[in-house]
Motif scaffolding. Structure first.
Motif, PDB file in Angstrom:
ATOM      1  N   ILE A   7       0.768  -1.188  -0.049  1.00  0.00           N
ATOM      2  CA  ILE A   7      -0.077  -0.175  -0.114  1.00  0.00           C
ATOM      3  C   ILE A   7       0.940   1.301  -0.039  1.00  0.00           C
ATOM      4  CG2 ILE A   7      -1.914   1.488   1.282  1.00  0.00           C
ATOM      5  CD1 ILE A   7      -2.823  -1.338   2.190  1.00  0.00           C
ATOM      6  N   VAL A   8       2.001   1.261   0.713  1.00  0.00           N
ATOM      7  CA  VAL A   8       2.872   2.408   0.748  1.00  0.00           C
ATOM      8  C   VAL A   8       3.508   2.642  -0.567  1.00  0.00           C
ATOM      9  CG1 VAL A   8       4.890   3.325   1.785  1.00  0.00           C
ATOM     10  CG2 VAL A   8       3.095   2.243   3.226  1.00  0.00           C
ATOM     11  N   ILE A   9       3.893   1.141  -1.056  1.00  0.00           N
ATOM     12  CA  ILE A   9       4.543   1.629  -2.461  1.00  0.00           C
ATOM     13  C   ILE A   9       3.493   2.331  -3.457  1.00  0.00           C
ATOM     14  CG2 ILE A   9       5.360   0.202  -4.447  1.00  0.00           C
ATOM     15  CD1 ILE A   9       6.814  -1.681  -1.888  1.00  0.00           C
ATOM     16  N   GLY A  10       2.083   1.658  -3.357  1.00  0.00           N
ATOM     17  CA  GLY A  10       1.304   2.244  -4.371  1.00  0.00           C
ATOM     18  C   GLY A  10       1.194   3.708  -4.227  1.00  0.00           C
ATOM     19  N   SER A 100       4.105 -11.247  -6.246  1.00  0.00           N
ATOM     20  CA  SER A 100       2.809 -11.037  -7.095  1.00  0.00           C
ATOM     21  C   SER A 100       1.963 -10.836  -5.812  1.00  0.00           C
ATOM     22  CB  SER A 100       2.500 -12.487  -7.835  1.00  0.00           C
ATOM     23  OG  SER A 100       3.490 -12.624  -8.724  1.00  0.00           O
ATOM     24  N   PHE A 101       1.702 -11.181  -4.776  1.00  0.00           N
ATOM     25  CA  PHE A 101       0.714 -10.851  -3.815  1.00  0.00           C
ATOM     26  C   PHE A 101       0.840  -9.385  -3.533  1.00  0.00           C
ATOM     27  CE2 PHE A 101      -0.280 -10.193   0.632  1.00  0.00           C
ATOM     28  CZ  PHE A 101      -1.595 -10.618   0.670  1.00  0.00           C
ATOM     29  N   GLY A 102       2.086  -9.053  -3.316  1.00  0.00           N
ATOM     30  CA  GLY A 102       2.356  -7.689  -2.966  1.00  0.00           C
ATOM     31  C   GLY A 102       1.937  -6.675  -4.198  1.00  0.00           C
ATOM     32  N   CYS A 103       2.202  -7.029  -5.393  1.00  0.00           N
ATOM     33  CA  CYS A 103       1.752  -6.385  -6.631  1.00  0.00           C
ATOM     34  C   CYS A 103       0.164  -6.379  -6.641  1.00  0.00           C
ATOM     35  CB  CYS A 103       2.213  -6.798  -7.746  1.00  0.00           C
ATOM     36  SG  CYS A 103       2.220  -6.023  -9.272  1.00  0.00           S
ATOM     37  N   VAL A 109      -4.292   0.498  -5.357  1.00  0.00           N
ATOM     38  CA  VAL A 109      -4.129   1.818  -5.032  1.00  0.00           C
ATOM     39  C   VAL A 109      -3.821   2.631  -6.195  1.00  0.00           C
ATOM     40  CG1 VAL A 109      -2.604   3.376  -3.597  1.00  0.00           C
ATOM     41  CG2 VAL A 109      -3.121   1.029  -2.771  1.00  0.00           C
ATOM     42  N   ILE A 110      -3.290   2.189  -7.040  1.00  0.00           N
ATOM     43  CA  ILE A 110      -2.921   3.028  -8.477  1.00  0.00           C
ATOM     44  C   ILE A 110      -4.289   3.167  -9.149  1.00  0.00           C
ATOM     45  CG2 ILE A 110      -1.385   3.261 -10.403  1.00  0.00           C
ATOM     46  CD1 ILE A 110       0.656   1.646  -8.876  1.00  0.00           C
ATOM     47  N   ALA A 111      -4.995   2.184  -9.318  1.00  0.00           N
ATOM     48  CA  ALA A 111      -6.411   2.267  -9.879  1.00  0.00           C
ATOM     49  C   ALA A 111      -7.307   3.042  -9.342  1.00  0.00           C
ATOM     50  CB  ALA A 111      -6.965   0.632  -9.919  1.00  0.00           C
TER      51      ALA A 111
END
Length: 147
Positions: A7-10, A100-103, A109-111
């Motif tokens: 989420i933070v990365i997003g 892949s789970f993290g992605c 979040v980006i969407a």
């Protein structure tokens, strides 16, 4: 932590993408979503099915050149592909088992940001800071003892 960091990365991705001025921001995001469609091509583990997502994402990215909604749909399609890879295929990063789970957590979040029209987060922050009341002045030690 396996949910919080994606989420933070997003959110970081959204902030960085916000630095790109329009109309280039939407176009850059369309290119990114097209690239995301090909992320698993080098050995994703789902055989010939690996060619389906890039074809679909190319169309979605093309439509995304003029529509934030299509870019959001592209990130959600990539989320679905991430889930499939987490359950049945190979991870997006070969040496990171749960990548892949993290992605799949990061992409929505980006969407969501794309469905909101890809607004500039930096402009939003600047506007909030401009409207914020000034903090109260701190009295100097001499003023505090005089009162």
């Amino acid at each position: 932590m396996s949910i919080v960091m994606p989420i933070v990365i997003g959110l970081i991705a959204v902030c960085l993408l916000s630095l790109i001025r329009e109309p280039h921001r939407r176009r850059a995001n369309a290119v990114l979503v097209a690239g995301a469609g090909a992320a698993y091509l080098s050995g994703g583990g789902l055989g010939a099915w690996e060619f389906v997502l890039p074809v679909v994402m190319t169309y979605v990215a093309w439509r995304g050149l003029e529509s934030w909604a299509f870019i959001g749909v592209g990130w959600l399609l990539h989320t679905a592909w991430d889930v499939m890879h987490h359950l049945k295929g190979s991870p997006i990063i070969p040496f990171a088992e749960h990548s892949s789970f993290g992605c799949a957590i990061c992409d929505p979040v980006i969407a969501l940001w794309c469905f909101a029209g890809g607004p500039s987060v930096t402009d939003w922050i600047r506007a909030r800071l401009a409207r914020a009341p000034a903090p109260p002045a701190v009295a100097s030690p001499e003023q505090a003892t005089a009162e």
